[in-house]
Design an enzyme around this catalytic site. Sequence first.
Site, short mmCIF file in Angstrom:
data_model
loop_
_atom_site.label_atom_id
_atom_site.label_comp_id
_atom_site.label_asym_id
_atom_site.label_seq_id
_atom_site.Cartn_x
_atom_site.Cartn_y
_atom_site.Cartn_z
N LYS A 43 0.84 -1.22 0.00
CA LYS A 43 0.00 0.00 0.00
C LYS A 43 0.87 1.26 0.00
O LYS A 43 0.63 2.20 -0.76
CB LYS A 43 -0.94 0.02 1.22
CG LYS A 43 -1.86 -1.18 1.32
CD LYS A 43 -2.74 -1.14 2.53
CE LYS A 43 -2.00 -1.21 3.86
NZ LYS A 43 -1.34 -2.51 4.12
N ARG A 122 -9.33 0.65 9.72
CA ARG A 122 -8.85 -0.72 9.92
C ARG A 122 -9.85 -1.57 10.69
O ARG A 122 -9.60 -2.76 10.90
CB ARG A 122 -7.57 -0.64 10.75
CG ARG A 122 -6.33 -1.04 9.98
CD ARG A 122 -5.21 -0.91 10.96
NE ARG A 122 -4.06 -1.60 10.55
CZ ARG A 122 -3.04 -1.03 9.90
NH1 ARG A 122 -3.11 0.22 9.53
NH2 ARG A 122 -1.98 -1.73 9.64
N ARG A 161 11.68 -5.69 3.78
CA ARG A 161 11.40 -4.25 3.78
C ARG A 161 12.39 -3.47 4.65
O ARG A 161 12.74 -3.87 5.75
CB ARG A 161 9.99 -3.99 4.31
CG ARG A 161 9.77 -2.49 4.49
CD ARG A 161 8.37 -2.10 4.69
NE ARG A 161 7.72 -2.80 5.79
CZ ARG A 161 6.43 -2.72 6.01
NH1 ARG A 161 5.66 -2.02 5.21
NH2 ARG A 161 5.88 -3.36 7.02
N ARG A 194 11.80 -2.22 10.24
CA ARG A 194 10.76 -1.90 11.23
C ARG A 194 10.66 -3.00 12.29
O ARG A 194 10.75 -4.18 11.97
CB ARG A 194 9.41 -1.76 10.51
CG ARG A 194 9.10 -0.35 10.13
CD ARG A 194 7.92 -0.23 9.21
NE ARG A 194 6.71 -0.90 9.66
CZ ARG A 194 5.55 -0.78 9.03
NH1 ARG A 194 5.43 -0.02 7.95
NH2 ARG A 194 4.47 -1.41 9.46
N ARG A 205 0.05 -9.65 13.14
CA ARG A 205 -0.57 -8.59 12.31
C ARG A 205 -1.50 -9.20 11.26
O ARG A 205 -2.56 -8.64 10.97
CB ARG A 205 0.53 -7.76 11.62
CG ARG A 205 1.27 -6.84 12.59
CD ARG A 205 2.55 -6.33 12.00
NE ARG A 205 2.36 -5.43 10.88
CZ ARG A 205 3.31 -5.12 10.00
NH1 ARG A 205 4.50 -5.65 10.11
NH2 ARG A 205 3.06 -4.28 9.04
P1 AP5 Z 1 4.88 -1.58 1.66
O1 AP5 Z 1 4.50 -0.68 0.56
O2 AP5 Z 1 5.70 -1.05 2.79
O3 AP5 Z 1 3.59 -2.37 2.23
P2 AP5 Z 1 2.33 -1.84 3.08
O4 AP5 Z 1 1.13 -2.53 2.52
O5 AP5 Z 1 2.32 -0.35 3.12
O6 AP5 Z 1 2.69 -2.50 4.46
P3 AP5 Z 1 2.61 -1.94 5.96
O7 AP5 Z 1 3.27 -3.02 6.79
O8 AP5 Z 1 3.18 -0.58 6.08
O9 AP5 Z 1 1.15 -1.93 6.22
P4 AP5 Z 1 0.52 -2.00 7.60
O10 AP5 Z 1 -0.88 -1.75 7.16
O11 AP5 Z 1 0.70 -3.21 8.41
O12 AP5 Z 1 1.32 -0.93 8.44
P5 AP5 Z 1 0.92 0.49 8.98
O13 AP5 Z 1 2.12 1.33 8.86
O14 AP5 Z 1 -0.35 0.97 8.38
O15 AP5 Z 1 5.63 -2.84 0.98
C1 AP5 Z 1 6.18 -3.88 1.76
C2 AP5 Z 1 7.53 -4.34 1.12
O16 AP5 Z 1 7.26 -4.92 -0.15
C3 AP5 Z 1 8.52 -3.20 0.88
O17 AP5 Z 1 9.81 -3.63 1.15
C4 AP5 Z 1 8.37 -2.88 -0.62
O18 AP5 Z 1 9.57 -2.38 -1.18
C5 AP5 Z 1 7.99 -4.24 -1.19
N1 AP5 Z 1 7.07 -4.13 -2.32
C6 AP5 Z 1 5.98 -3.33 -2.40
N2 AP5 Z 1 5.35 -3.51 -3.58
C7 AP5 Z 1 6.06 -4.46 -4.24
C8 AP5 Z 1 5.91 -5.10 -5.52
N3 AP5 Z 1 4.90 -4.78 -6.34
N4 AP5 Z 1 6.80 -6.06 -5.87
C9 AP5 Z 1 7.83 -6.38 -5.03
N5 AP5 Z 1 8.04 -5.81 -3.83
C10 AP5 Z 1 7.16 -4.87 -3.44
O19 AP5 Z 1 0.60 0.19 10.50
C11 AP5 Z 1 1.58 -0.21 11.44
C12 AP5 Z 1 0.95 -0.34 12.83
O20 AP5 Z 1 0.40 0.93 13.25
C13 AP5 Z 1 -0.23 -1.31 12.95
O21 AP5 Z 1 0.21 -2.62 13.13
C14 AP5 Z 1 -0.96 -0.74 14.17
O22 AP5 Z 1 -0.32 -1.09 15.35
C15 AP5 Z 1 -0.81 0.76 13.99
N6 AP5 Z 1 -1.92 1.36 13.23
C16 AP5 Z 1 -1.82 2.07 12.08
N7 AP5 Z 1 -3.02 2.48 11.64
C17 AP5 Z 1 -3.93 2.03 12.56
C18 AP5 Z 1 -5.34 2.10 12.65
N8 AP5 Z 1 -6.07 2.73 11.72
N9 AP5 Z 1 -5.95 1.50 13.69
C19 AP5 Z 1 -5.23 0.87 14.65
N10 AP5 Z 1 -3.89 0.73 14.61
C20 AP5 Z 1 -3.24 1.31 13.57
#
Ligand code: AP5
Length: 255
Positions: A43, A122, A161, A194, A205
């Site tokens: 994402k 979420r 990542r 991370r 997760r």
């Molecule tokens: P990346 O683009 O980083 O993936 P992502 O989907 O953004 O993954 P996240 O882990 O950031 O999502 P998340 O939803 O768990 O984390 P968030 O920060 O929101 O890509 C991943 C890897 O793949 C990278 O290395 C990239 O280079 C590679 N890649 C990407 N696309 C590719 C492709 N097409 N081909 C090959 N490689 C590729 O949340 C973190 C924490 O915050 C949560 O666990 C929670 O504790 C808290 N939190 C955040 N928002 C909330 C909420 N709304 N409610 C409650 N808790 C929350």
Amino acid sequence: MATCVANDRAAWLTGPRTTCSHPPSAPTRVWRLVLLGPPGVGKGTQASLLVNRIGACHLSTGDVFRAAKSMKACDLSPAMRQALEYMKRGDLVPDSTVLSMLQERAGCLRCSGGFLLDGFPRTVAQADALEKLLDENQVKLDAVLNYDLPIDQIVARLSGRRTCTSCKAVYHVPNNPPKVEGVCDTCHGKIIQREDDKPEIVRNRMEIYNRSTAPLIDFYEKRKLLVTVSADGSPEKVMNATWQQLTHLASDPQD
Ligand code: AP5
């Protein structure tokens, strides 16, 4: 299509008392999108590519919490301190904390450049609250982009990542490493793995995603906002598939 100067998202990352460096000038077509999908599906990667195309800001709730991590402990509210503990375990931060953070930043939802909400909502409670907040601000969502990928590919993406502690740029070892090991290509910030990308935390997760977030697919399908995109293939290929879907939507008149 012209590319846009990325905004530093200061008002989003540190709160409404801060001013953004490059507030987006109103684009011809304003997009207000939610990015949905399991952790690691890509994402954030898609958001940074889309930002250049559509000019909207990348509003990631995870980035707000990670930005708080680098603040002095005495500057953190008790709720934010507690949020960081949830995050470390891979648990969801309580809805009340996330919602008050979003309420504070409601100005970003009204931004004339549009937005890409990533990591929010979420839970169904968060989706209900977002619907209410957008109504109150007379803003309408254009679509919810739901990224889909088999679990084994997700695990491979998460284990490789690396993230810039400063500008939050995302890399992958070995597929998309920075030019100099440990140093961000864009801002020369420090690149780290991370904490929540450790295998046991990733498992937690994923379970939480299936339990709490996956029901949003049905929620947005019922509202005819869901657009599912395969996240298989290179970031550019996924971006092109996304853009095709958006172009299709753009041919419908905006109200
Ligand atoms: P990346 O683009 O980083 O993936 P992502 O989907 O953004 O993954 P996240 O882990 O950031 O999502 P998340 O939803 O768990 O984390 P968030 O920060 O929101 O890509 C991943 C890897 O793949 C990278 O290395 C990239 O280079 C590679 N890649 C990407 N696309 C590719 C492709 N097409 N081909 C090959 N490689 C590729 O949340 C973190 C924490 O915050 C949560 O666990 C929670 O504790 C808290 N939190 C955040 N928002 C909330 C909420 N709304 N409610 C409650 N808790 C929350």
